[in-house]
Structure formats: C-alpha cells, structure tokens
Design an enzyme around this catalytic site. Structure first.
Site, PDB file in Angstrom:
ATOM      1  N   CYS A 186      32.101  41.236  38.174  1.00 22.35           N
ATOM      2  CA  CYS A 186      32.795  40.194  38.926  1.00 22.35           C
ATOM      3  C   CYS A 186      32.539  40.259  40.426  1.00 22.35           C
ATOM      4  O   CYS A 186      32.862  39.315  41.153  1.00 22.35           O
ATOM      5  CB  CYS A 186      34.289  40.269  38.644  1.00 22.35           C
ATOM      6  SG  CYS A 186      34.699  40.084  36.885  1.00 22.35           S
ATOM      7  N   HIS A 231      37.953  36.945  44.271  1.00 19.01           N
ATOM      8  CA  HIS A 231      37.558  36.827  42.875  1.00 19.01           C
ATOM      9  C   HIS A 231      38.767  36.358  42.083  1.00 19.01           C
ATOM     10  O   HIS A 231      39.865  36.906  42.206  1.00 19.01           O
ATOM     11  CB  HIS A 231      37.051  38.183  42.367  1.00 19.01           C
ATOM     12  CG  HIS A 231      37.051  38.312  40.884  1.00 19.01           C
ATOM     13  ND1 HIS A 231      36.482  37.365  40.056  1.00 19.01           N
ATOM     14  CD2 HIS A 231      37.561  39.274  40.065  1.00 19.01           C
ATOM     15  CE1 HIS A 231      36.646  37.740  38.800  1.00 19.01           C
ATOM     16  NE2 HIS A 231      37.301  38.883  38.773  1.00 19.01           N
ATOM     17  N   ASN A 263      39.255  33.298  34.731  1.00 13.56           N
ATOM     18  CA  ASN A 263      38.368  34.287  35.349  1.00 13.56           C
ATOM     19  C   ASN A 263      36.935  34.018  34.900  1.00 13.56           C
ATOM     20  O   ASN A 263      36.594  34.250  33.741  1.00 13.56           O
ATOM     21  CB  ASN A 263      38.819  35.692  34.929  1.00 13.56           C
ATOM     22  CG  ASN A 263      37.987  36.800  35.555  1.00 13.56           C
ATOM     23  OD1 ASN A 263      36.940  36.560  36.141  1.00 13.56           O
ATOM     24  ND2 ASN A 263      38.451  38.024  35.412  1.00 13.56           N
TER      25      ASN A 263
END
Length: 355
Positions: free
Chosen positions: A120, A263, A293
């Site tokens: 990520c 993020h 996500n």
C-alpha cells in the site's frame, strides 16, 4: 533554469464498473456482519470490484492513458512518457512484470518499464523513484501508476477481516522536470520498512519460500492474512513518524499542511494519524467511503478525487503518507497539482498498442 525537482503535470484514474455496497457484499459472500458494523468499524460503505475479465494491467493502462490525456490538456500537446513505473502487489502474472505490457498498450513499446512492489506504500515509493530519476537527469517524463485487483487475487471473499476492506482500481500521475515553487512540485520524501514484522500482513503461500501445494500448506494460504490489531498500531505509528520526518525535511510544520491525503486503509487509521499530526478535518481528503482500500492505487485515486472535486487547490502544501505490508511505509510532501484529472474505464486486453 535547471530542474530541481519533479512536478505532477497529469492525473488519471480508472475503476471497475461494478460498485458493491456493504449489504450486497454481505449477501453475496455470506459474511457474518451488517452494513452499519462495517461502516462504523472501517468507514467503508462500498467498493468497486473487478470482474473475471478485468486485470490489474487493464486498470493500469486506462489510468495511465487518462493521466496522459490530463497532461496533454494542461500542456496543449501530447507528452510521451520515457519510463513507466507500476506500483502493484497484484500483477497480471508472477512473471513477467506487468509494466512493460502496460507501456506497450499505451503505444510506447521500447520504453523502459518496471513493476515496483511496496504494497500500500507503493505509489509513494514510486513517486520517490521518479523524482530521483528526473533530478539525476535519467528521464524527463516518468509515468507513475498504482493499480490493484485485490478482490480477485488476494482476498478470501468469506474472510470478514479482509473481504470488507478492499476494492480494486488504478490511479496514475505523469511527472516532468520543474522547480519547487510550481503547483505539483514534489518537495521531500521519507521511506522505511520493517521486515521483522512481515507476518503482520502476508500471503502465506505462492512464493519461492512456500510454493502453492508444498507440504504443510493449507487451502486458503494463497489469500492475504492480516493481524488487524498489530497492523493498526504499526500503521498509525509509522505513518505519523514518517510524515513528521518528511515535513521536517521540507521545512514545514504540521500547521503548514493545507491538504492531507493518506493511504485509504481504514477510517480509524486515517483519523488517528491526522489527529496526531493536528490536521483539521477540513484539510483531510479521501474517498475511502466509496472505494474502500485500493492498496497502491489509493493515494493517486484520492489525489485525483480531491482535484476533481476541487477540495484542494493548486499550490496548496500537501502531505501524502502510506503504509503497507512488508512492512513498508512512506511520506511525500508536494504542492497540490494544477492538473485536471481524467477518468477512463478499463478495457480488456486486446494485444494491440493504441496511440
């Protein structure tokens, strides 16, 4: 005047057509949960999910093309990337890398291209590499893409701990040489990792250490397993520390930050980091509620979303920070770009380069 940094001059995005609400996800996957529990625990109401015909490369190609279109609109001429950097944990194949095929499909066969894997945090890592290549004189227009298809590759649809979190998508940015005072100018970065805690978020089997089907493996070992509590603690700690380091390198304080883009992992993580940095809610930008996500794609997608909604304005002091498996984390400061994002749908691979 010689270039002293890299400047974001084009932004692009691509999402699978299928938007899946919490209620539908629960029903389809027979999860022991409910819509409000997911929303309160994660901040996620829906996510876009790829179908069996849509690959990471499809999304990456569309987002890359959209970023090139965005840059052309701003510059008044078509710009050709001289390297393609694809941040992803879900490539189309274990071998070869997906980036060369993306470059080919964008009409740039022969252009250097490579995958970069930092989970990520991948987009922040790739931005840092692109800036270094520009300032060293190795290239002038790197195309940086973050693209993922976690839902079709790494996620067990019946595992409530992970199935509720992830969505698919791609975001991209084209960079050019410039100076630190321009809108879109990258300022300073901080990167880090901690491999001692790799098991906190890991796919147990499928690599060379533990091939699929090896003795001792179990069904489902090809899916992502996460220690949620440990990931939360590490994510908040590492992103906060990294952000502070990047700000210090830039000469900014937390009060100078006018746009904060984290993020898009989990709303509790985002809020915990922003609270520790004393960044007001009005300066926090993201699209976690609608997209979930999207791993390496989440920061460029949130960046493009903030620009599209004009929630942030060109030249505003901006802080990006990300954390992912590895463990890997990174932060970057920049002046918010002037580019107007483009969004394109993914198209199935057709083995043909398009101009």
């Amino acid at each position: 005047m010689p270039a002293t940094t890299a400047v974001l001059c084009g932004l692009g995005a691509s999402l699978p057509q299928q938007a899946v609400s919490n209620s539908r996800l629960i029903a389809d996957n027979r999860l022991d949960s409910d819509d409000q529990w997911i929303l309160q625990r994660t901040g996620i109401a829906s996510r876009h999910m790829a179908d069996a015909r849509t690959s990471t490369g499809d999304l990456a190609t569309a987002a890359g093309r959209a970023a090139l279109d965005s840059a052309a609109e701003l510059a008044g001429t078509r710009i050709h990337p001289d390297i393609v950097l694809l941040a992803t944990t879900t490539p189309d194949h274990r071998c070869p890398a997906t980036a060369p095929e993306v470059a080919h499909r964008l009409g740039h066969t022969g252009t250097p291209a490579l995958d970069l894997s930092a989970a990520c945090a991948g987009f922040v890592y790739a931005l840092t590499v692109a800036r270094a290549l520009i300032t060293a004189g190795h290239c002038t227009h790197p195309l940086v893409i973050g693209a993922e298809t976690y839902t079709t590759t790494l996620i067990d649809p019946h595992d409530r701990d992970t199935a509720i979190l992830f969505g698919d998508g791609a975001g991209a940015a084209l960079l050019r040489p410039g100076t630190p005072t321009e809108p879109g100018a990258l300022q300073a970065a901080d990167l880090g990792s901690d491999g001692a805690r790799a098991a906190y978020a890991q796919v147990p089997a499928g690599g060379s250490r533990t091939p699929l089907g090896a003795p001792g493996t179990h069904p489902g070992d090809h899916h992502l397993r996460m220690n949620g509590r440990a990931v939360y603690t590490q994510a908040v700690r590492r992103m906060t520390s990294s952000a502070l380091t990047a700000l210090e390198k830039t000469g900014w304080t937390t009060h100078d930050v006018e746009a904060f883009i984290s993020h898009q992992a989990n709303q509790r993580i985002i809020d915990a980091v922003a609270d520790r940095l004393h960044i007001p809610a009005a300066r926090r930008h993201g699209n976690l509620r609608e997209l979930g996500n999207t791993a390496a794609a989440s920061i460029p997608l949130a960046l493009a979303d903030a620009a599209t909604r004009r929630a942030a304005h060109p030249g505003q002091r901006t802080l990006l920070t990300g954390f992912g498996a590895g463990l890997a984390w990174g932060s970057h400061t920049l002046l918010f770009p002037e580019a107007r994002p483009r969004t394109l749908p993914p198209h199935p691979h057709d083995d043909k380069a398009t101009p």
